[in-house]
Motif scaffolding. Structure first.
Motif, PDB file in Angstrom:
ATOM      1  N   ILE A 229     -27.994 -21.786  31.291  1.00  0.00           N
ATOM      2  CA  ILE A 229     -27.216 -22.475  30.060  1.00  0.00           C
ATOM      3  C   ILE A 229     -25.748 -21.960  30.471  1.00  0.00           C
ATOM      4  O   ILE A 229     -24.759 -22.600  30.438  1.00  0.00           O
ATOM      5  N   ALA A 230     -25.547 -20.708  31.107  1.00  0.00           N
ATOM      6  CA  ALA A 230     -24.346 -20.103  31.248  1.00  0.00           C
ATOM      7  C   ALA A 230     -23.672 -20.943  32.112  1.00  0.00           C
ATOM      8  O   ALA A 230     -22.334 -21.350  32.148  1.00  0.00           O
ATOM      9  N   GLY A 231     -24.185 -21.460  33.363  1.00  0.00           N
ATOM     10  CA  GLY A 231     -23.628 -22.450  34.068  1.00  0.00           C
ATOM     11  C   GLY A 231     -23.295 -23.676  33.768  1.00  0.00           C
ATOM     12  O   GLY A 231     -22.188 -24.262  34.106  1.00  0.00           O
ATOM     13  N   GLN A 232     -23.996 -24.120  32.656  1.00  0.00           N
ATOM     14  CA  GLN A 232     -23.612 -25.663  32.409  1.00  0.00           C
ATOM     15  C   GLN A 232     -22.612 -25.476  31.272  1.00  0.00           C
ATOM     16  O   GLN A 232     -21.934 -26.641  31.402  1.00  0.00           O
ATOM     17  N   VAL A 233     -22.473 -24.615  30.516  1.00  0.00           N
ATOM     18  CA  VAL A 233     -21.517 -24.760  29.549  1.00  0.00           C
ATOM     19  C   VAL A 233     -20.156 -24.209  30.313  1.00  0.00           C
ATOM     20  O   VAL A 233     -19.190 -24.175  29.362  1.00  0.00           O
ATOM     21  N   GLY A 234     -20.221 -23.825  31.422  1.00  0.00           N
ATOM     22  CA  GLY A 234     -18.635 -23.640  31.931  1.00  0.00           C
ATOM     23  C   GLY A 234     -18.331 -22.252  31.923  1.00  0.00           C
ATOM     24  O   GLY A 234     -17.220 -21.699  32.266  1.00  0.00           O
ATOM     25  N   LEU A 235     -19.223 -21.203  32.125  1.00  0.00           N
ATOM     26  CA  LEU A 235     -19.045 -19.872  32.181  1.00  0.00           C
ATOM     27  C   LEU A 235     -18.290 -19.615  33.630  1.00  0.00           C
ATOM     28  O   LEU A 235     -19.014 -20.084  34.649  1.00  0.00           O
ATOM     29  N   GLU A 236     -17.323 -18.923  33.571  1.00  0.00           N
ATOM     30  CA  GLU A 236     -16.565 -18.562  34.932  1.00  0.00           C
ATOM     31  C   GLU A 236     -17.482 -17.807  35.906  1.00  0.00           C
ATOM     32  O   GLU A 236     -18.288 -16.833  35.529  1.00  0.00           O
ATOM     33  N   LYS A 237     -17.101 -18.111  37.131  1.00  0.00           N
ATOM     34  CA  LYS A 237     -18.149 -17.489  38.136  1.00  0.00           C
ATOM     35  C   LYS A 237     -18.062 -15.825  38.018  1.00  0.00           C
ATOM     36  O   LYS A 237     -18.993 -15.269  38.390  1.00  0.00           O
ATOM     37  N   ASP A 238     -16.796 -15.371  37.901  1.00  0.00           N
ATOM     38  CA  ASP A 238     -16.505 -13.875  38.053  1.00  0.00           C
ATOM     39  C   ASP A 238     -17.541 -13.388  36.797  1.00  0.00           C
ATOM     40  O   ASP A 238     -17.821 -12.212  36.730  1.00  0.00           O
ATOM     41  N   LYS A 239     -17.495 -14.089  35.609  1.00  0.00           N
ATOM     42  CA  LYS A 239     -18.318 -13.506  34.523  1.00  0.00           C
ATOM     43  C   LYS A 239     -19.552 -13.782  34.640  1.00  0.00           C
ATOM     44  O   LYS A 239     -20.596 -13.124  33.856  1.00  0.00           O
ATOM     45  N   MET A 240     -20.232 -14.457  35.611  1.00  0.00           N
ATOM     46  CA  MET A 240     -21.598 -14.467  35.990  1.00  0.00           C
ATOM     47  C   MET A 240     -22.103 -13.281  36.602  1.00  0.00           C
ATOM     48  O   MET A 240     -23.381 -13.038  36.692  1.00  0.00           O
ATOM     49  N   GLU A 241     -21.367 -12.460  37.237  1.00  0.00           N
ATOM     50  CA  GLU A 241     -21.570 -11.382  38.284  1.00  0.00           C
ATOM     51  C   GLU A 241     -22.161 -10.214  37.468  1.00  0.00           C
ATOM     52  O   GLU A 241     -23.296  -9.727  37.604  1.00  0.00           O
ATOM     53  N   GLN A 242     -21.458  -9.793  36.149  1.00  0.00           N
ATOM     54  CA  GLN A 242     -22.203  -8.878  35.445  1.00  0.00           C
ATOM     55  C   GLN A 242     -21.787  -9.127  33.946  1.00  0.00           C
ATOM     56  O   GLN A 242     -21.141  -9.887  33.621  1.00  0.00           O
ATOM     57  N   ASN A 243     -22.740  -8.434  33.245  1.00  0.00           N
ATOM     58  CA  ASN A 243     -22.921  -8.524  31.601  1.00  0.00           C
ATOM     59  C   ASN A 243     -22.678 -10.254  31.343  1.00  0.00           C
ATOM     60  O   ASN A 243     -22.190 -10.533  30.413  1.00  0.00           O
ATOM     61  N   PHE A 244     -23.451 -11.210  32.267  1.00  0.00           N
ATOM     62  CA  PHE A 244     -23.302 -12.522  31.894  1.00  0.00           C
ATOM     63  C   PHE A 244     -23.746 -13.028  30.437  1.00  0.00           C
ATOM     64  O   PHE A 244     -23.203 -13.861  29.822  1.00  0.00           O
ATOM     65  N   GLU A 245     -24.783 -12.246  29.960  1.00  0.00           N
ATOM     66  CA  GLU A 245     -25.159 -12.589  28.525  1.00  0.00           C
ATOM     67  C   GLU A 245     -24.383 -12.521  27.488  1.00  0.00           C
ATOM     68  O   GLU A 245     -23.948 -13.447  26.790  1.00  0.00           O
ATOM     69  N   THR A 246     -23.630 -11.254  27.548  1.00  0.00           N
ATOM     70  CA  THR A 246     -22.486 -10.963  26.550  1.00  0.00           C
ATOM     71  C   THR A 246     -21.541 -12.093  26.874  1.00  0.00           C
ATOM     72  O   THR A 246     -20.826 -12.534  25.529  1.00  0.00           O
ATOM     73  N   ASN A 247     -21.017 -12.111  28.105  1.00  0.00           N
ATOM     74  CA  ASN A 247     -19.950 -12.975  28.436  1.00  0.00           C
ATOM     75  C   ASN A 247     -20.229 -14.405  27.689  1.00  0.00           C
ATOM     76  O   ASN A 247     -19.211 -15.191  27.364  1.00  0.00           O
ATOM     77  N   MET A 248     -21.652 -14.945  28.085  1.00  0.00           N
ATOM     78  CA  MET A 248     -21.902 -16.297  27.571  1.00  0.00           C
ATOM     79  C   MET A 248     -21.804 -16.310  25.862  1.00  0.00           C
ATOM     80  O   MET A 248     -21.393 -17.302  25.524  1.00  0.00           O
ATOM     81  N   PHE A 249     -22.163 -15.573  25.574  1.00  0.00           N
ATOM     82  CA  PHE A 249     -22.425 -15.202  23.981  1.00  0.00           C
ATOM     83  C   PHE A 249     -21.009 -15.299  23.288  1.00  0.00           C
ATOM     84  O   PHE A 249     -20.517 -16.201  22.438  1.00  0.00           O
ATOM     85  N   GLU A 250     -20.078 -14.445  24.118  1.00  0.00           N
ATOM     86  CA  GLU A 250     -18.539 -14.737  23.447  1.00  0.00           C
ATOM     87  C   GLU A 250     -18.001 -16.163  23.685  1.00  0.00           C
ATOM     88  O   GLU A 250     -17.275 -16.594  22.811  1.00  0.00           O
ATOM     89  N   LEU A 251     -18.492 -16.763  24.816  1.00  0.00           N
ATOM     90  CA  LEU A 251     -17.831 -18.153  25.104  1.00  0.00           C
ATOM     91  C   LEU A 251     -18.198 -19.012  24.016  1.00  0.00           C
ATOM     92  O   LEU A 251     -17.565 -19.772  23.438  1.00  0.00           O
ATOM     93  N   LEU A 252     -19.641 -19.102  24.033  1.00  0.00           N
ATOM     94  CA  LEU A 252     -20.194 -19.981  22.901  1.00  0.00           C
ATOM     95  C   LEU A 252     -19.657 -19.764  21.599  1.00  0.00           C
ATOM     96  O   LEU A 252     -19.907 -20.818  20.678  1.00  0.00           O
ATOM     97  N   SER A 253     -19.403 -18.399  21.349  1.00  0.00           N
ATOM     98  CA  SER A 253     -18.905 -18.145  19.799  1.00  0.00           C
ATOM     99  C   SER A 253     -17.649 -18.882  19.625  1.00  0.00           C
ATOM    100  O   SER A 253     -17.301 -19.064  18.507  1.00  0.00           O
ATOM    101  N   THR A 254     -16.770 -19.354  20.506  1.00  0.00           N
ATOM    102  CA  THR A 254     -15.575 -19.899  20.330  1.00  0.00           C
ATOM    103  C   THR A 254     -15.830 -21.560  20.591  1.00  0.00           C
ATOM    104  O   THR A 254     -14.727 -22.284  20.570  1.00  0.00           O
ATOM    105  N   LYS A 255     -17.113 -21.783  21.043  1.00  0.00           N
ATOM    106  CA  LYS A 255     -17.313 -23.486  21.384  1.00  0.00           C
ATOM    107  C   LYS A 255     -17.915 -24.032  20.274  1.00  0.00           C
ATOM    108  O   LYS A 255     -18.727 -23.507  19.596  1.00  0.00           O
ATOM    109  N   ARG A 256     -18.197 -25.402  20.028  1.00  0.00           N
ATOM    110  CA  ARG A 256     -18.921 -26.114  19.549  1.00  0.00           C
ATOM    111  C   ARG A 256     -19.732 -26.841  20.639  1.00  0.00           C
ATOM    112  O   ARG A 256     -19.361 -27.685  21.377  1.00  0.00           O
ATOM    113  N   TYR A 257     -21.196 -26.090  20.493  1.00  0.00           N
ATOM    114  CA  TYR A 257     -21.822 -26.391  21.825  1.00  0.00           C
ATOM    115  C   TYR A 257     -23.294 -27.233  21.073  1.00  0.00           C
ATOM    116  O   TYR A 257     -23.574 -27.157  19.949  1.00  0.00           O
ATOM    117  N   VAL A 258     -23.877 -27.944  22.085  1.00  0.00           N
ATOM    118  CA  VAL A 258     -25.154 -28.637  21.760  1.00  0.00           C
ATOM    119  C   VAL A 258     -26.022 -28.135  23.078  1.00  0.00           C
ATOM    120  O   VAL A 258     -25.930 -28.239  24.257  1.00  0.00           O
TER     121      VAL A 258
END
Length: 889
Positions: A229-258
């Motif tokens: 999911i993180a890769g498909q919604v565009g989470l940046e590479k450096d944010k995939m290294e550590q705490n990616f779940e938290t970083n993904m949650f923060e990204l999706l909180s600001t986006k309108r996603y499906v």
């Protein structure tokens, strides 16, 4: 055919130089020669027994045991040949041509084993008489084979009666007043839940900021699903290294996603996923899920989220059935079906019970047969005669497999080795079949072309679903329905064709299994079950990709432990011909053992987060046809690779180099004898480790991808490609990618690919040029062109409009530095162009398409540059306004 494949080992072994010499010079080993000749003749008779037995649709226990005995006999013959001939060759090598007593001992032992085979063959021959009559009376009419073709259902599944449902669900997903963000599609397996979800997803995704699709299946790896999911919604590479779940949650909180969560079985899987997905509906995000279990949908989204998919009614079932019987579903003529045929069709449809998957498979059984009452009645009787399962649809599923010709059965069963719901690259699948010997080339056709035909036959029978189609119209990736995946496993267990290891072994006779797939678990767990591995011919390891906190320490600790057991496994499995390791331990000791697998024909190593240092001993693999390393992070590549003349496919990652401190052992400065004359695929070629002149020897090449083409050891690859004669008349696919730190400017007149008549796909990446070469310097049959970071200053449309076969044009990421793109409306300009994509051109201000320009355009996308979010102005005909997609971010 499978049995023919197994027994071909006889000819292969006898053809080896050492064995020929032993038999020729050793009259005392004449019995060995006689035994070989007898085996080859008698085994072909046994093969005909198997064909007759497989033709019986209603199999009694006696028939099933007979088939299993033939398979076991084939396995044992293969073991005997492999074991004794390897001993003969080894003994001959040590004695250097002196025929000693050891040869006599080996020869006598071989003949003794053959005596046992003779007795078993006699028993099989006697047993054949018991059911020959049944075989003749119950076999179905032969089916026409299917030549290479494209399929109308490649881009869109052939479904009927769901357009209204799609529209209703689309409106529900886009409804701003929806109080809960979840839409749940539930229903029985095979009803088309995934197809429905895909149609809805594709129709709404452009209305959302980001989108993702994951398939959960019965045994999910939640960590890997979240990474997907993180890769498909565009989470940046450096944010995939550590705490990616938290970083993904923060990204999706600001986006309108499906997000589509397909095929979720249990509420526990949702509980593991939901804590990382913001599910408030304030930003109107949506989750679409599919499940066989209504309670799962109710648990996730509440009762109002449910949409219960029902079986098709009789009218819609008929539409789908008669649409799918012809080879061309777009050319339906129902008048060819007489009342008698329609009556039989109604009985078949009744058995299908409105299940779309069953209807598709039933139509697949009829497709290719004559449109006659006898042919259709044979299929109906075959369905009614199965009667082996309580599942009312299973008879159709089982018959679809039983009805396959013998040569296609192992190809279909091979899908069961992959994880459920896996999308499989056709290139990989066909190379696996070839490595197993299921397909062979002929004097006029390559093995890959034969593989395409085999796959087309499975697709035509609706046993295999098409996921993606390549630029050339060929099928690029496929998968099978999970019901059919279970069928593969069930049928494979019957003949010990393979074993799937997840948490427990699900095969009752593991000692004779020739193929093993490890899903999710580790090799150590597999070996702890005290399984015999000396007979294994193929091993496919699918380990999850996961990098939790502290992964480096955990990985090193795991490597020390699991590396030892992997090494021990390979030491005990010298007969392996096919090895595929995805995200497993690939230590130097493991690589050393891999290089001792002298019979290996296929090797794939996918290691995304660590360096793989390929040893020079890789040259020991004299039978290796495919070396696939493209999914690895970084590879140290020895020079000996260029001397392995039998290789047909080499796939390398972008980061590929020679080890700095081992130049002497890897021969960086030594002259290498280039021998890759049979090579068809060379992907990821590192220019600095290659000599440009070597290209002249690669006259079988079909796909070439070069990194740093102007930085070879000697010469310039672009100059060689542009020379008077093409390096390969067969070249179809070419990608040139320069170094980002060394953007050497290419003179427009230096690139000349006009002599490559079969080159259809051209991708230029970081090849800087002021303007494109003239159209007559480009491939005459160019179908797809992708330009990225080419920094062209002159409007390329003036040249490109003259390419008569161009269908897809992508101008990406600073490919053009001008302000205007203009397509004139003159007759003959862009006559075949169907897709135009303009993405991230920072200076572009105006895109013009004149009234008659691009007459066949059906897909038009313009994405602004991240450097300047301003959308360029467009002057286009009204006919294009319905298809243009322009993003604002």
């Amino acid at each position: 055919m499978v049995v023919e494949t197994i027994f071909s080992a006889i000819g292969k072994k006898a053809g080896e130089l050492a064995v020929k010499q032993i038999i020729k010079e050793g009259s005392r080993l004449s019995r060995v020669r006689e035994d070989l000749e007898w085996i080859e003749i008698e085994m072909r008779r046994i093969q005909s027994c198997l064909i007759d037995a497989e033709a019986i649709q209603l199999k009694t226990e006696v028939v099933s045991d007979f088939i299993k005995e033939i398979w076991n006999l084939a396995y044992d013959v293969q073991d005997i040949i492999d074991m004794y001939f390897s001993k003969l060759i080894s003994s001959w090598s040590r004695w250097k041509g002196l025929l000693g007593i050891r040869h006599m001992i080996i020869g006598r032992a071989f003949s003794k084993e053959v005596e046992g085979i003779r007795k078993r063959v006699k028993e099989i021959t006697e047993a054949r008489k018991d059911f020959e009559a049944d075989a003749r009376s119950s076999s179905l009419e032969a089916v026409t084979t299917y030549p290479r073709q494209t399929f109308p259902h490649a881009n869109e599944p052939n479904v009927v009666g769901i357009n209204a449902i799609v529209e209703d669900l689309k409106q529900k997903v886009l409804d701003k007043d929806l109080h809960h963000p979840v839409v749940s599609i539930t229903g029985t397996a095979g009803l088309g839940k995934t197809t429905l979800a895909r149609k809805v997803y594709n129709s709404v995704r452009q209305h959302f900021d980001c989108a993702a699709w994951i398939c959960v299946s019965e045994r999910p790896n939640e960590q890997q699903l979240l990474r997907d999911i993180a890769g498909q919604v565009g989470l940046e590479k450096d944010k995939m290294e550590q705490n990616f779940e938290t970083n993904m949650f923060e990204l999706l909180s600001t986006k309108r996603y499906v997000i589509v969560i397909d095929d979720i079985w249990r509420t526990t899987a949702w509980d593991a996923l939901k804590i990382h997905l913001p599910t408030n509906s304030e930003n109107e995000s949506r989750i679409i899920l599919t499940s066989r279990n209504e309670e799962v949908g109710r648990y996730v989204g509440g009762p109002k989220s449910l949409f219960k998919l029902q079986p098709l009614d009789l009218k819609t079932s008929r539409q789908l059935f008669y649409k799918m019987i012809p080879a061309d579903p777009q050319n339906i003529d129902e008048t060819q079906y007489s009342p008698q045929l329609k009556n039989i069709g109604e009985q078949i449809l009744e058995k299908c019970g409105g299940l779309p998957l069953a209807i598709l498979l039933a139509a697949g059984l009829l497709r290719g047969r004559s449109v006659s009452a006898s042919a259709w009645k044979g299929v109906l009787e075959g369905i009614l005669g199965m009667g082996q399962d309580n599942d009312k649809w299973f008879d159709i599923f089982a018959l679809s497999y039983k009805d396959l010709p013998l040569y296609l059965k192992p190809c279909f069963l091979y899908f069961g080795l992959f994880p459920e719901d896996r999308q499989i690259e056709v290139f990989e699948l066909i190379n696996l079949w070839a490595a197993e010997g299921f397909i062979r080339g002929t004097e006029v056709r390559e093995v890959e072309e034969e593989g395409d035909d085999y796959l087309n036959q499975l697709i035509a029978r609706n046993l295999v679903q098409v996921n993606q189609v390549s630029w050339s119209g060929r099928v690029a990736s496929v998968q099978i329905h999970d019901i059919l995946h279970n069928l593969c496993i069930r049928e494979a267990n019957e003949i010990n064709f393979f074993n799937i290891h997840i948490d427990a072994v699900n095969c009752h006779s593991i000692c004779k299994v020739r193929r093993v797939a490890i899903h999710g678990s580790d090799i150590g767990t597999y070996l702890s079950l005290h399984l015999q591995t000396s007979r294994v011919r193929a091993m496919l390891c699918f380990f999850p990709e996961a990098r939790p906190e502290g992964w480096i320490y955990q990985q090193k600790k795991k490597e020390k432990m699991e590396g030892r057991v992997t090494k021990n496994l390979l030491q005990d499995s010298k007969s392996i011909r096919l090895l595929r390791i995805e995200n497993g331990i690939i230590s130097s000791s493991v690589l050393t053992e891999i290089c001792n697998l002298r019979q290996l024909t296929y090797l794939k190593l996918a290691k995304k987060w660590e360096l793989v240092e390929l040893p020079s001993a890789i040259s020991n693999l004299k039978s290796l046809l495919t070396l696939d390393l493209q999914e690895s992070w970084k590879i140290y590549l020895p020079n000996v690779i260029w001397s392995m003349k039998q290789l047909r496919h080499i796939l390398l990652p972008p980061d590929c180099c020679t080890p700095k401190y081992r130049w002497d052992s890897l021969g960086k400065f030594q002259r290498v004898e280039f021998s890759l004359t049979n090579l068809q695929t060379l992907s990821g070629l590192p220019g600095e480790l290659f000599e440009a002149d070597w290209l002249y020897k690669m006259n079988s090449l079909r796909t070439l991808e070069v990194n740093k083409p102007m930085e070879t050891r000697s010469g310039d690859i672009i100059e060689v490609l542009s020379d008077g004669a093409p390096v390969s008349h067969k070249l179809e696919d070419l990608r040139l990618c320069a170094n980002i730190s060394n953007l050497s400017e290419l003179k427009s007149n230096s690139l000349n690919l006009s002599r490559y008549e079969n080159l259809c796909n051209l991708d230029l990446f970081r090849i800087k040029m002021i303007e494109l070469p003239q159209h007559d310097k480009l491939p005459p049959n160019l179908t797809i062109l992708t330009l990225t970071h080419t920094y062209i200053e002159k409007d390329p449309m003036e040249t490109l409009k003259k390419l008569q076969k161009l269908k897809i044009l992508k101008l990406l990421f600073e490919s053009y530095e001008g302000k205007d793109l203009v397509c004139s409306g003159e007759h003959g300009d862009f006559p075949e162009l169907e897709v135009l994509e303009i993405d991230d051109l920072p200076n572009i201000e105006m895109v013009v398409v004149e009234e008659e320009g691009m007459p066949r355009l059906r897909d038009f996308k313009i994405n602004p540059s991240w450097q300047c979010s301003k959308v360029p102005e467009t002057r286009i005909p009204d006919r294009l306004r319905n298809i243009i997609v322009m993003t604002t971010e």
